[in-house]
Design an enzyme around this catalytic site. Structure first.
Site, PDB file in Angstrom:
ATOM      1  N   GLY A 159       0.690  -1.167  -0.008  1.00 13.22           N
ATOM      2  CA  GLY A 159       0.030   0.032  -0.083  1.00 13.22           C
ATOM      3  C   GLY A 159       0.870   1.089  -0.022  1.00 13.22           C
ATOM      4  NE  ARG A 160      -2.356   5.702   2.352  1.00  9.83           N
ATOM      5  CZ  ARG A 160      -3.590   6.279   2.175  1.00  9.83           C
ATOM      6  NH1 ARG A 160      -4.070   6.992   1.307  1.00  9.83           N
ATOM      7  NH2 ARG A 160      -4.527   5.467   2.883  1.00  9.83           N
ATOM      8  CB  ILE A 161       3.418   2.189   4.664  1.00 10.31           C
ATOM      9  CG1 ILE A 161       2.505   3.359   5.315  1.00 10.31           C
ATOM     10  CG2 ILE A 161       4.814   2.229   5.297  1.00 10.31           C
ATOM     11  CD1 ILE A 161       2.094   3.126   6.513  1.00 10.31           C
ATOM     12  NE  ARG A 181      -5.924  -6.683   0.390  1.00  5.96           N
ATOM     13  CZ  ARG A 181      -6.716  -5.708   0.863  1.00  5.96           C
ATOM     14  NH1 ARG A 181      -7.972  -6.103   1.475  1.00  5.96           N
ATOM     15  NH2 ARG A 181      -6.367  -4.425   1.021  1.00  5.96           N
ATOM     16  CB  THR A 241       7.457  -0.212  10.739  1.00  6.08           C
ATOM     17  OG1 THR A 241       7.125  -0.404   9.078  1.00  6.08           O
ATOM     18  CG2 THR A 241       9.215  -0.220  11.116  1.00  6.08           C
ATOM     19  CB  SER A 242       2.995  -3.421   9.725  1.00  8.97           C
ATOM     20  OG  SER A 242       1.591  -3.568   9.662  1.00  8.97           O
ATOM     21  NE  ARG A 243      -1.627  -1.545  14.835  1.00 12.98           N
ATOM     22  CZ  ARG A 243      -1.140  -0.218  14.495  1.00 12.98           C
ATOM     23  NH1 ARG A 243      -0.002  -0.060  14.112  1.00 12.98           N
ATOM     24  NH2 ARG A 243      -2.266   0.710  14.585  1.00 12.98           N
ATOM     25  CD  GLU A 272       2.778  -2.182  20.223  1.00 12.66           C
ATOM     26  OE1 GLU A 272       2.505  -1.176  20.322  1.00 12.66           O
ATOM     27  OE2 GLU A 272       3.317  -2.430  18.997  1.00 12.66           O
ATOM     28  CG  HIS A 290       3.777   1.483  18.037  1.00 13.98           C
ATOM     29  ND1 HIS A 290       2.878   0.576  18.204  1.00 13.98           N
ATOM     30  CD2 HIS A 290       3.653   2.146  16.740  1.00 13.98           C
ATOM     31  CE1 HIS A 290       1.859   1.034  17.180  1.00 13.98           C
ATOM     32  NE2 HIS A 290       2.273   1.960  16.318  1.00 13.98           N
ATOM     33  N   GLY A 292       7.250   4.476  14.710  1.00 12.71           N
ATOM     34  CA  GLY A 292       7.433   4.514  13.400  1.00 12.71           C
ATOM     35  C   GLY A 292       7.017   5.999  12.737  1.00 12.71           C
TER      36      GLY A 292
END
Ligand code: 8YV
Length: 328
Positions: A159-161, A181, A241-243, A272, A290, A292
């Site tokens: 996606g964007r990131i 996807r 750096t996502s989840r 977390e 966290h 980022g």
């Protein structure tokens, strides 16, 4: 007669300029000491709020949503990820959810790139050595890491990131691979010289560095499970750096401890703020809290988005960052 201002409850401290504007526009309840709210406090908040402004640290689950007062029709989350909110229940209860996409893309991509550089080149190990007072001078074989240039980067979630990471990584001589996807349009693939892998398994087995940049959804929970992580090469690195929930943290920790992969850069964790204590013992892992998207500019932009989402909603329009079903 002047209209009554909507009650907006903000669960955490936000930048001063945002809180001030929030106070001007709405009947705002701020959280001055910034302590994360308990579930009980969140329930009290939604009993009085017309609009709730939560963050990633607030679990907006069925227990909370079932206690909302009938006037609460908007949850304007401060952040892009919405995995802390039970979206299905919110929707059933006629509550609109908004987020803050786009404004933290570049900051998060910078942090991802920083980890992609820092782990193979052993940046934090070197820093620790300096501070320990045990550096006795240069030697041809000390602190050897691995070259970045010419390696393969596999991006999960384009996606964007993910795309912003790809743009940076190309400048560092990495070749870009991705699993998503949906395949990207030809013109973006050519711009990034990116190779698409429909099979995540096949991509993982061939990458030098893997970067997790997809959102956490029911479909991506433990996408990197023990079986898939075992496909990685022993000289490969994982950056997330996502989840945290996208990676099985215990399985990753086991691989790192057993030398089955070379290292990891983690800005996010499965539970977390808890972190698997065994990760703390490993030199080949960089752990970040966290952070980022943690720039003052980014936080102000996020706050602006929250303000705009609330204001447009209250004025009877569709807020620009309404979270749609398709994002699930
Ligand atoms: C934010 C994030 O700091 O926006 C997100 O989804 O993960 C973070 O970068 C945090 O979520 C703010 O709520």
């Amino acid at each position: 007669m002047p209209q009554k201002k909507p009650v907006v409850v903000v669960t955490r401290r936000l930048p001063d300029v945002i809180e001030t504007r929030m106070m001007e526009l709405f009947d705002t309840k701020l959280n001055h000491d910034d302590t994360p709210m308990s579930q009980g406090q969140l329930i009290e908040a939604v009993k009085q709020a017309d609009v709730l402004v939560p963050t990633v640290t607030d679990k907006i689950d069925l227990g909370v949503l079932s206690q909302t007062n009938p006037n609460l029709k908007l949850i304007a989350s401060f952040g892009t990820g919405v995995d802390h909110i039970d979206l299905a229940t919110a929707r059933q209860r006629g509550i609109t959810i908004t987020n803050t996409p786009g404004v933290l893309t570049e900051d998060t991509a910078d942090m991802t790139m920083a980890l992609i550089m820092a782990v193979p080149r052993r940046l934090t190990e070197g820093e620790r050595l300096m501070r320990s007072g045990n550096w006795h001078g240069w030697s041809p074989t000390s602190m050897l890491g691995h070259r970045i240039w010419g390696k393969r980067l596999g991006i999960i979630g384009m996606g964007r990131i993910g795309q912003a990471v790809a743009r940076r990584a190309r400048a560092f001589g990495l070749s870009i691979h991705y699993h998503n996807r949906n395949r990207l349009p030809d013109y973006i693939e050519s711009e990034l010289e990116a190779t698409y892998w429909e099979s995540l398994d096949q991509m993982l087995a061939r990458m030098d560095i893997v970067s997790v940049n997809c959102p956490h959804t029911p479909a991506t929970f433990h996408l990197l499970n023990a079986r898939r992580l075992a496909l990685l090469q022993p000289n490969s690195y994982v950056v997330n750096t996502s989840r945290g929930e996208v990676v099985d943290e215990n399985a990753l920790t086991r691989l790192l401890r057993n030398g089955k992969i070379a290292g990891a850069g983690l800005d996010v964790f499965e539970h977390e703020p808890a972190v698997n204590p065994r990760l703390l013992e490993l030199d080949n892992v960089i752990l970040l809290p966290h952070m980022g998207s943690a720039t003052i500019e980014g936080r102000i932009d996020m706050g602006e988005k929250v303000l705009i989402n609330i204001k447009t909603f209250i004025d009877g329009h569709t807020p620009p960052d309404r979270v749609l079903q398709a994002m699930l």
